[in-house]
Design a protein around this motif. Structure first.
Motif, PDB file in Angstrom:
ATOM      1  N   LYS A 177       0.831  -1.212   0.000  1.00 52.99           N
ATOM      2  CA  LYS A 177       0.000   0.000   0.000  1.00 52.99           C
ATOM      3  C   LYS A 177       0.864   1.260   0.000  1.00 52.99           C
ATOM      4  N   ARG A 178       1.948   1.265   0.770  1.00 53.92           N
ATOM      5  CA  ARG A 178       2.829   2.444   0.809  1.00 53.92           C
ATOM      6  C   ARG A 178       3.466   2.707  -0.549  1.00 53.92           C
ATOM      7  N   LEU A 179       3.876   1.643  -1.229  1.00 54.35           N
ATOM      8  CA  LEU A 179       4.463   1.822  -2.566  1.00 54.35           C
ATOM      9  C   LEU A 179       3.415   2.367  -3.528  1.00 54.35           C
ATOM     10  N   GLN A 180       2.210   1.826  -3.448  1.00 55.94           N
ATOM     11  CA  GLN A 180       1.129   2.327  -4.297  1.00 55.94           C
ATOM     12  C   GLN A 180       0.857   3.800  -4.003  1.00 55.94           C
ATOM     13  N   GLU A 195      -2.300  12.741 -27.162  1.00 57.21           N
ATOM     14  CA  GLU A 195      -1.031  13.419 -26.878  1.00 57.21           C
ATOM     15  C   GLU A 195      -0.776  13.462 -25.374  1.00 57.21           C
ATOM     16  N   VAL A 196      -1.803  13.792 -24.612  1.00 54.86           N
ATOM     17  CA  VAL A 196      -1.666  13.831 -23.149  1.00 54.86           C
ATOM     18  C   VAL A 196      -1.379  12.431 -22.617  1.00 54.86           C
ATOM     19  N   ARG A 197      -2.040  11.434 -23.179  1.00 56.18           N
ATOM     20  CA  ARG A 197      -1.802  10.047 -22.756  1.00 56.18           C
ATOM     21  C   ARG A 197      -0.348   9.655 -22.973  1.00 56.18           C
ATOM     22  N   LEU A 198       0.177   9.963 -24.139  1.00 53.90           N
ATOM     23  CA  LEU A 198       1.568   9.614 -24.441  1.00 53.90           C
ATOM     24  C   LEU A 198       2.543  10.327 -23.503  1.00 53.90           C
ATOM     25  N   ALA A 199       2.289  11.594 -23.234  1.00 52.15           N
ATOM     26  CA  ALA A 199       3.142  12.335 -22.295  1.00 52.15           C
ATOM     27  C   ALA A 199       3.017  11.736 -20.893  1.00 52.15           C
ATOM     28  N   GLY A 200       1.815  11.347 -20.525  1.00 52.19           N
ATOM     29  CA  GLY A 200       1.601  10.706 -19.229  1.00 52.19           C
ATOM     30  C   GLY A 200       2.296   9.355 -19.130  1.00 52.19           C
ATOM     31  N   ASP A 201       2.361   8.630 -20.235  1.00 50.11           N
ATOM     32  CA  ASP A 201       3.091   7.358 -20.251  1.00 50.11           C
ATOM     33  C   ASP A 201       4.559   7.582 -19.872  1.00 50.11           C
ATOM     34  N   GLN A 202       5.137   8.654 -20.380  1.00 46.43           N
ATOM     35  CA  GLN A 202       6.531   8.970 -20.045  1.00 46.43           C
ATOM     36  C   GLN A 202       6.661   9.322 -18.562  1.00 46.43           C
ATOM     37  N   VAL A 203       5.682  10.038 -18.034  1.00 48.03           N
ATOM     38  CA  VAL A 203       5.673  10.362 -16.608  1.00 48.03           C
ATOM     39  C   VAL A 203       5.628   9.069 -15.793  1.00 48.03           C
ATOM     40  N   ALA A 204       4.729   8.162 -16.158  1.00 46.92           N
ATOM     41  CA  ALA A 204       4.589   6.894 -15.435  1.00 46.92           C
ATOM     42  C   ALA A 204       5.892   6.102 -15.484  1.00 46.92           C
ATOM     43  N   ASP A 205       6.513   6.051 -16.646  1.00 40.29           N
ATOM     44  CA  ASP A 205       7.785   5.332 -16.761  1.00 40.29           C
ATOM     45  C   ASP A 205       8.821   5.922 -15.803  1.00 40.29           C
ATOM     46  N   GLY A 206       8.853   7.238 -15.683  1.00 37.51           N
ATOM     47  CA  GLY A 206       9.789   7.882 -14.771  1.00 37.51           C
ATOM     48  C   GLY A 206       9.498   7.578 -13.314  1.00 37.51           C
ATOM     49  N   VAL A 207       8.217   7.605 -12.951  1.00 36.86           N
ATOM     50  CA  VAL A 207       7.831   7.308 -11.564  1.00 36.86           C
ATOM     51  C   VAL A 207       8.222   5.878 -11.208  1.00 36.86           C
ATOM     52  N   PHE A 208       7.920   4.934 -12.090  1.00 40.44           N
ATOM     53  CA  PHE A 208       8.238   3.540 -11.802  1.00 40.44           C
ATOM     54  C   PHE A 208       9.744   3.288 -11.836  1.00 40.44           C
ATOM     55  N   ALA A 209      10.463   4.016 -12.673  1.00 42.64           N
ATOM     56  CA  ALA A 209      11.924   3.879 -12.708  1.00 42.64           C
ATOM     57  C   ALA A 209      12.527   4.300 -11.375  1.00 42.64           C
ATOM     58  N   ASP A 210      11.920   5.301 -10.730  1.00 42.14           N
ATOM     59  CA  ASP A 210      12.428   5.794  -9.446  1.00 42.14           C
ATOM     60  C   ASP A 210      12.210   4.813  -8.296  1.00 42.14           C
ATOM     61  N   SER A 211      11.337   3.853  -8.468  1.00 47.88           N
ATOM     62  CA  SER A 211      11.071   2.902  -7.385  1.00 47.88           C
ATOM     63  C   SER A 211      11.376   1.472  -7.843  1.00 47.88           C
ATOM     64  N   ILE A 212      10.558   0.944  -8.692  1.00 44.61           N
ATOM     65  CA  ILE A 212      10.730  -0.433  -9.154  1.00 44.61           C
ATOM     66  C   ILE A 212      12.001  -0.558  -9.999  1.00 44.61           C
ATOM     67  N   GLY A 213      12.408   0.532 -10.601  1.00 48.88           N
ATOM     68  CA  GLY A 213      13.635   0.534 -11.397  1.00 48.88           C
ATOM     69  C   GLY A 213      14.887   0.300 -10.571  1.00 48.88           C
ATOM     70  N   LYS A 214      14.786   0.423  -9.255  1.00 55.14           N
ATOM     71  CA  LYS A 214      15.927   0.135  -8.376  1.00 55.14           C
ATOM     72  C   LYS A 214      16.209  -1.358  -8.307  1.00 55.14           C
ATOM     73  N   LEU A 215      15.245  -2.160  -8.708  1.00 63.38           N
ATOM     74  CA  LEU A 215      15.405  -3.612  -8.696  1.00 63.38           C
ATOM     75  C   LEU A 215      16.063  -4.056 -10.002  1.00 63.38           C
ATOM     76  N   ASP A 216      16.872  -5.100  -9.930  1.00 63.02           N
ATOM     77  CA  ASP A 216      17.443  -5.623 -11.176  1.00 63.02           C
ATOM     78  C   ASP A 216      16.366  -6.443 -11.896  1.00 63.02           C
ATOM     79  N   ALA A 217      16.677  -6.891 -13.100  1.00 61.43           N
ATOM     80  CA  ALA A 217      15.692  -7.591 -13.931  1.00 61.43           C
ATOM     81  C   ALA A 217      15.144  -8.836 -13.240  1.00 61.43           C
TER      82      ALA A 217
END
Length: 138
Positions: free
Chosen positions: A14-17, A99-121
């Motif tokens: 829940k905290r991660l969410q 256009e907003v959806r595509l820009a938001g997709d990039q935002v989401a990728d950045g948010v997840f990279a900051d957390s889940i991206g810390k994990l290796d594959a």
């Protein structure tokens, strides 16, 4: 590792969410949309012609709140209503909404990279498998 109580594991999920939700809303704000609005755009791209009820279920909203949200999004030119079979009303993205959806997709990728991206594959694959197993209704 000691046996971690179920409540503690559930709270960590829940905290991660919650961390993701706060970061998404903050980073989507310059695009003029909230997380729920971007999620609606994302689901409409994947489900063109979705009804309000379908969108409500996909975005974890009530039918009433989805109706209000959709009205505001129509007014902003992000989505449009189209006639469906019988009296049903369907929805689809406008070019501006996409256009907003595509820009938001990039935002989401950045948010997840900051957390889940810390994990290796391998860790990400394990996390995905474990979450999928916990979600399995069988």
């Amino acid at each position: 590792m000691d046996d971690i109580p179920l409540q503690q594991v559930g709270l960590a999920v829940k905290r991660l969410q919650w961390k993701h939700h706060r970061a998404m809303n903050r980073r989507l704000a310059p695009l003029g949309v909230s997380l729920v609005q971007w999620d609606t755009l994302r689901h409409l791209q994947a489900n063109p012609g979705a009804s309000l009820h379908q969108l409500a279920e996909l975005t974890f909203q009530t039918d009433q709140s989805m109706g209000e949200l959709a009205k505001r999004m129509v007014d902003r030119g992000l989505i449009e209503r189209v006639a469906g079979p019988g009296r049903k009303v369907r929805h689809r993205l406008t070019p501006a909404g996409d256009e907003v959806r595509l820009a938001g997709d990039q935002v989401a990728d950045g948010v997840f990279a900051d957390s889940i991206g810390k994990l290796d594959a391998e860790e990400r694959a394990t996390l995905y498998e474990l979450l999928s197993k916990a979600l399995d209704d069988d």
